[in-house]
Scaffold this motif. Structure first.
Motif, short mmCIF file in Angstrom:
data_model
loop_
_atom_site.label_atom_id
_atom_site.label_comp_id
_atom_site.label_asym_id
_atom_site.label_seq_id
_atom_site.Cartn_x
_atom_site.Cartn_y
_atom_site.Cartn_z
N LEU A 10 0.82 -1.16 -0.12
CA LEU A 10 -0.15 -0.05 0.07
C LEU A 10 0.84 1.17 -0.04
CD1 LEU A 10 -2.53 -1.12 2.46
CD2 LEU A 10 -2.91 -0.77 0.14
N CYS A 11 1.83 1.13 0.63
CA CYS A 11 2.72 2.19 0.69
C CYS A 11 3.50 2.43 -0.52
CB CYS A 11 4.05 2.24 1.73
SG CYS A 11 3.16 2.28 3.42
N GLY A 12 3.47 1.54 -1.60
CA GLY A 12 4.23 1.61 -2.71
C GLY A 12 5.89 1.03 -2.96
N MET A 13 6.24 0.72 -1.81
CA MET A 13 7.54 0.06 -1.62
C MET A 13 7.74 -1.25 -1.81
SD MET A 13 8.92 1.85 1.66
CE MET A 13 10.04 0.63 1.89
N ALA A 14 8.36 -1.55 -2.79
CA ALA A 14 8.91 -3.01 -3.10
C ALA A 14 9.93 -3.51 -2.17
CB ALA A 14 9.38 -3.00 -4.64
N PRO A 15 9.92 -4.85 -1.95
CA PRO A 15 11.05 -5.37 -0.99
C PRO A 15 12.48 -4.71 -1.76
CG PRO A 15 9.34 -6.90 -1.59
CD PRO A 15 8.85 -5.73 -2.30
N GLY A 16 13.16 -4.46 -0.55
CA GLY A 16 14.26 -3.93 -0.99
C GLY A 16 14.58 -2.37 -1.22
N ASP A 17 13.39 -1.76 -1.08
CA ASP A 17 13.47 -0.25 -1.34
C ASP A 17 13.29 0.64 0.02
OD1 ASP A 17 13.17 -0.46 -4.04
OD2 ASP A 17 11.17 -0.11 -4.20
N MET A 18 13.49 -0.31 1.35
CA MET A 18 13.74 0.27 2.63
C MET A 18 14.79 1.18 2.49
SD MET A 18 13.75 -1.41 6.18
CE MET A 18 12.10 -1.96 6.07
N SER A 19 14.82 2.15 3.12
CA SER A 19 16.21 3.18 3.20
C SER A 19 16.92 2.22 4.41
CB SER A 19 15.78 4.56 3.46
OG SER A 19 15.39 4.46 5.03
N VAL A 20 18.57 2.62 4.17
CA VAL A 20 19.22 2.22 4.85
C VAL A 20 19.19 2.76 6.35
CG1 VAL A 20 21.99 2.44 5.53
CG2 VAL A 20 21.16 1.67 3.29
N ALA A 21 18.69 4.08 6.51
CA ALA A 21 18.39 4.63 7.69
C ALA A 21 17.41 3.67 8.35
CB ALA A 21 18.06 5.99 7.88
N THR A 22 16.25 3.51 7.84
CA THR A 22 15.06 2.80 8.25
C THR A 22 15.59 1.52 8.94
OG1 THR A 22 13.54 4.23 7.21
CG2 THR A 22 12.82 2.03 8.05
N PHE A 23 16.36 0.75 7.73
CA PHE A 23 16.66 -0.63 8.19
C PHE A 23 17.68 -0.59 9.43
CE2 PHE A 23 19.24 -4.40 8.06
CZ PHE A 23 18.58 -5.17 7.31
N LEU A 24 18.66 0.34 9.55
CA LEU A 24 19.47 0.39 10.89
C LEU A 24 18.63 0.57 12.06
CD1 LEU A 24 22.78 1.97 9.14
CD2 LEU A 24 22.39 -0.33 9.95
N GLN A 25 17.79 1.60 12.02
CA GLN A 25 16.84 1.89 13.13
C GLN A 25 16.10 0.75 13.50
OE1 GLN A 25 13.92 4.59 12.50
NE2 GLN A 25 13.41 5.30 14.46
N ARG A 26 15.61 -0.06 12.79
CA ARG A 26 14.88 -1.31 13.29
C ARG A 26 15.54 -2.28 13.55
NH1 ARG A 26 10.12 -1.42 8.20
NH2 ARG A 26 8.76 -2.04 9.90
N ALA A 27 16.95 -2.33 12.92
CA ALA A 27 17.92 -3.50 13.28
C ALA A 27 18.33 -3.25 14.53
CB ALA A 27 19.02 -3.51 12.38
N SER A 28 18.71 -1.96 15.02
CA SER A 28 18.99 -1.73 16.44
C SER A 28 17.86 -1.90 17.32
CB SER A 28 19.52 -0.44 16.53
OG SER A 28 18.63 0.52 17.18
N LEU A 29 16.76 -1.89 17.23
CA LEU A 29 15.85 -2.19 18.30
C LEU A 29 15.73 -3.80 18.49
CD1 LEU A 29 13.02 0.30 17.08
CD2 LEU A 29 14.07 0.47 19.20
N LEU A 30 16.15 -4.59 17.23
CA LEU A 30 16.14 -5.97 17.30
C LEU A 30 17.48 -6.61 18.03
CD1 LEU A 30 14.83 -7.17 14.00
CD2 LEU A 30 13.89 -7.54 16.12
N MET A 100 18.57 8.25 1.90
CA MET A 100 18.68 8.37 0.70
C MET A 100 18.99 7.20 -0.18
SD MET A 100 19.74 12.39 0.18
CE MET A 100 21.27 12.18 1.06
N ILE A 101 19.52 6.18 0.50
CA ILE A 101 20.14 4.93 -0.02
C ILE A 101 19.09 3.71 0.41
CG2 ILE A 101 22.09 3.53 -0.08
CD1 ILE A 101 23.74 5.95 0.70
N SER A 102 18.88 3.06 -0.70
CA SER A 102 17.79 1.94 -0.42
C SER A 102 18.60 0.74 -0.28
CB SER A 102 16.98 1.64 -1.72
OG SER A 102 17.84 1.17 -2.79
N ILE A 103 18.04 -0.36 0.57
CA ILE A 103 18.68 -1.59 0.68
C ILE A 103 19.26 -2.06 -0.62
CG2 ILE A 103 18.26 -3.92 1.73
CD1 ILE A 103 18.76 -1.72 3.74
N TYR A 104 18.64 -2.07 -1.82
CA TYR A 104 18.84 -2.39 -3.00
C TYR A 104 20.10 -1.93 -3.34
CZ TYR A 104 19.05 -3.58 -7.74
OH TYR A 104 19.43 -3.90 -9.19
N SER A 105 20.28 -0.43 -3.27
CA SER A 105 21.51 0.02 -3.77
C SER A 105 22.57 -0.25 -2.66
CB SER A 105 21.11 1.74 -3.71
OG SER A 105 20.24 2.18 -4.59
#
Length: 120
Positions: A10-30, A100-105
């Protein structure tokens, strides 16, 4: 899990499009959960982001090879990447550019760094 997938669509994001910032934030919580984190839906979501980025990357490399184009990197057909290696790579990006950098990039960048093509 289906709700998470639907939310991503629904957000229009394909898997792999998450930003590095978001990924690291979520990973740090884990990381705070320790070994139990691996069993959480959030961990599976993050793992899915990396797997999707890897699949997109491999599809692009395979298509370039099939078309006779030079590839951006020359990885082996299979390999391993530990979570520690992946997170270290993501953390190597300057904090101000991570949004500004996606997980794919980032995956593409890691493959270029780890598996450069021999000079031709």
């Amino acid at each position: 899990m289906a709700a998470l997938g639907a939310g991503v669509m629904l957000c229009g994001m394909a898997p792999g499009d998450m930003s590095v910032a978001t990924f690291l934030q979520r990973a740090s919580l884990l990381e705070r959960l320790g070994p139990l984190a691996i069993a959480t839906p959030e961990a599976q979501l993050l793992k899915g982001e990396v797997i999707a980025a890897g699949r997109r990357y491999k599809a692009r490399i395979d298509a370039d090879r099939k078309a006779g184009r030079k590839t951006a990197s020359c990885p082996p057909e299979s390999g391993t990447l530990t979570p520690e290696q992946w997170l270290a790579h993501l953390r190597s990006y300057p904090a101000q550019s991570r949004k500004m950098i996606s997980i794919y990039s980032a995956f593409d960048g890691l493959m270029r760094k780890r598996y450069p093509c021999p000079a031709q």
